[in-house]
Design a protein around this motif. Structure first.
Motif, PDB file in Angstrom:
ATOM      1  N   ALA A  69       0.910  -1.244   0.013  1.00  0.00           N
ATOM      2  CA  ALA A  69       0.116   0.024   0.017  1.00  0.00           C
ATOM      3  C   ALA A  69       0.917   1.154  -0.048  1.00  0.00           C
ATOM      4  N   MET A  70       2.195   1.210   0.818  1.00  0.00           N
ATOM      5  CA  MET A  70       2.811   2.440   0.947  1.00  0.00           C
ATOM      6  C   MET A  70       3.538   2.606  -0.472  1.00  0.00           C
ATOM      7  N   LEU A  71       3.749   1.667  -1.227  1.00  0.00           N
ATOM      8  CA  LEU A  71       4.509   1.560  -2.387  1.00  0.00           C
ATOM      9  C   LEU A  71       3.392   2.060  -3.479  1.00  0.00           C
ATOM     10  N   ILE A  72       2.362   1.909  -3.684  1.00  0.00           N
ATOM     11  CA  ILE A  72       1.182   2.363  -4.485  1.00  0.00           C
ATOM     12  C   ILE A  72       0.903   3.769  -4.089  1.00  0.00           C
ATOM     13  N   ILE A  77       0.524   9.974  -4.264  1.00  0.00           N
ATOM     14  CA  ILE A  77       0.522  11.307  -3.164  1.00  0.00           C
ATOM     15  C   ILE A  77       0.691  12.246  -3.874  1.00  0.00           C
ATOM     16  N   ALA A  78       1.739  12.604  -4.622  1.00  0.00           N
ATOM     17  CA  ALA A  78       1.841  14.189  -5.366  1.00  0.00           C
ATOM     18  C   ALA A  78       0.709  14.523  -6.368  1.00  0.00           C
ATOM     19  N   LYS A  79      -0.060  13.529  -6.845  1.00  0.00           N
ATOM     20  CA  LYS A  79      -1.201  13.824  -7.467  1.00  0.00           C
ATOM     21  C   LYS A  79      -2.074  14.388  -6.591  1.00  0.00           C
ATOM     22  N   LEU A  80      -2.297  13.416  -5.599  1.00  0.00           N
ATOM     23  CA  LEU A  80      -3.667  13.816  -4.753  1.00  0.00           C
ATOM     24  C   LEU A  80      -3.246  15.016  -3.885  1.00  0.00           C
ATOM     25  N   PHE A 118      -3.577  -3.256   4.690  1.00  0.00           N
ATOM     26  CA  PHE A 118      -3.369  -2.388   3.513  1.00  0.00           C
ATOM     27  C   PHE A 118      -3.879  -1.167   3.724  1.00  0.00           C
ATOM     28  N   LEU A 119      -4.812  -0.944   4.488  1.00  0.00           N
ATOM     29  CA  LEU A 119      -5.348   0.491   4.978  1.00  0.00           C
ATOM     30  C   LEU A 119      -4.334   1.139   5.686  1.00  0.00           C
ATOM     31  N   ALA A 120      -3.625   0.302   6.589  1.00  0.00           N
ATOM     32  CA  ALA A 120      -2.527   0.890   7.425  1.00  0.00           C
ATOM     33  C   ALA A 120      -1.507   1.725   6.548  1.00  0.00           C
ATOM     34  N   GLY A 121      -1.045   0.933   5.593  1.00  0.00           N
ATOM     35  CA  GLY A 121      -0.160   1.721   4.496  1.00  0.00           C
ATOM     36  C   GLY A 121      -0.722   2.858   4.043  1.00  0.00           C
ATOM     37  N   VAL A 122      -1.821   2.879   3.541  1.00  0.00           N
ATOM     38  CA  VAL A 122      -2.602   4.114   3.072  1.00  0.00           C
ATOM     39  C   VAL A 122      -2.412   5.093   4.043  1.00  0.00           C
ATOM     40  N   SER A 123      -2.784   4.925   5.193  1.00  0.00           N
ATOM     41  CA  SER A 123      -2.948   5.927   6.165  1.00  0.00           C
ATOM     42  C   SER A 123      -1.536   6.597   6.474  1.00  0.00           C
TER      43      SER A 123
END
Length: 231
Positions: A69-72, A77-80, A118-123
Motif C-alpha cells: 500500500a505504501m508503494l502504491i 501522493i503527489a497527484k492527490l 493494506f489500509l494501514a499503509g494508505v494511512s
C-alpha cells in the motif's frame, strides 16, 4: 496561511500561527499514538493460539500488504496533493487508520485482516505527507529547527512510546484480571481507535483556528509596522 519568505512576521501573526501549531501538534500526538500504538502487538495478536494462529509464512504476506500500500500510495501522493488540501488528506489518512484498527478489533475471519493492513499503509503515506506539508505553513522561518523537532517527536516517539504507554498496559492489566488473550488485544485496538478519533476532533479545531488567520499576502511584517508608526 504561510509563514513568509525570510521576512520577520508581525508578533501578532506569529502568536496566531503558534496557537494553531500547538493545536496541530496535539492532534498529531493523538493520531500518531493511536495508529502506531498497535504496531508491536499486531504480529503477536495474529500468532495467538486462541486467535488466528497464523504461520510465519502467512504472517509475512499480511505484513507485506502494508508495504504494498505504501508503494502504491507513494506513486499517487503527489497527484492527490495537487487535487486535495492537506486537511482533507489528513482526514482521509485518519479514516484509513480507524478502519485498520477497527478491522483488527472486530475481525472474526482472517481475510478481513489483509485489507485492514493494506489500509494501514494508505494511512501512513497520507498522514506522513500531508502533516509535513500542513505544519510547514505554521512555522516561521526563524523557528523551523526547534518546532520541526517537536513535530518530528510526535511521529517517531509514537512507534515505541505509544505501545509502552497505551497498548501494552491495557493488554497486561486485562490479562492480569483473567480476560481472554484475544479479547485483551481487541480492547487495545479499540482503545487506539478512540485516540485517533480524538485526534480528528482536535484536527477540526485546528483547521477552524487556521481559517481565521489571514493569507500571507495580507500579513503585516514588523518592518512594515515600524514604517507605519514612523510616518
Amino acid at each position: 496561511p504561510h509563514s513568509g519568505h525570510g521576512k520577520r512576521l508581525s508578533s501578532s501573526y506569529e502568536r496566531q500561527l503558534s496557537r494553531v501549531f500547538w493545536f496541530f501538534l496535539l492532534a498529531m500526538i493523538f493520531t500518531n499514538f493511536g495508529r502506531n500504538s498497535i504496531v508491536a502487538i499486531k504480529t503477536q495478536y495474529l500468532s495467538l493460539d486462541q486467535g488466528f494462529n497464523v504461520s510465519s509464512n502467512l504472517l509475512s504476506y499480511i505484513v507485506n500488504m502494508e508495504s504494498l500500500a505504501m508503494l502504491i500510495m507513494g506513486l499517487f501522493i503527489a497527484k492527490l496533493s495537487r487535487h486535495y488540501r492537506d486537511f482533507i488528506l489528513l482526514l482521509m489518512g485518519a479514516v484509513a487508520a480507524t478502519m485498520t484498527l477497527s478491522g483488527y478489533a472486530l475481525a472474526n475471519a482472517l481475510p478481513l485482516i489483509f485489507p485492514s493492513n493494506f489500509l494501514a499503509g494508505v494511512s501512513e503515506v497520507l498522514i506522513f505527507a500531508a502533516s509535513y506539508s500542513y505544519v510547514s505553513r505554521l512555522i516561521p522561518p526563524q523557528q523551523r529547527g526547534r518546532r520541526f523537532a517537536f513535530f518530528n517527536a510526535t511521529y517517531f516517539l509514537s512507534w515505541g512510546g505509544a505501545g509502552t504507554l497505551v497498548a501494552g498496559p491495557i493488554i497486561d492489566s486485562l490479562l492480569e484480571r483473567g480476560v481472554a488473550q484475544t479479547l485483551a488485544y481487541r480492547v487495545a485496538f479499540l482503545s487506539s481507535t478512540i485516540l485517533v478519533v480524538i485526534g480528528v476532533v482536535v484536527l477540526f479545531a485546528t483547521e477552524k483556528l487556521n481559517k481565521k488567520i489571514p493569507p500571507a499576502g495580507k500579513v503585516v511584517t514588523d518592518q512594515q509596522s515600524e514604517r507605519v508608526v514612523t510616518t
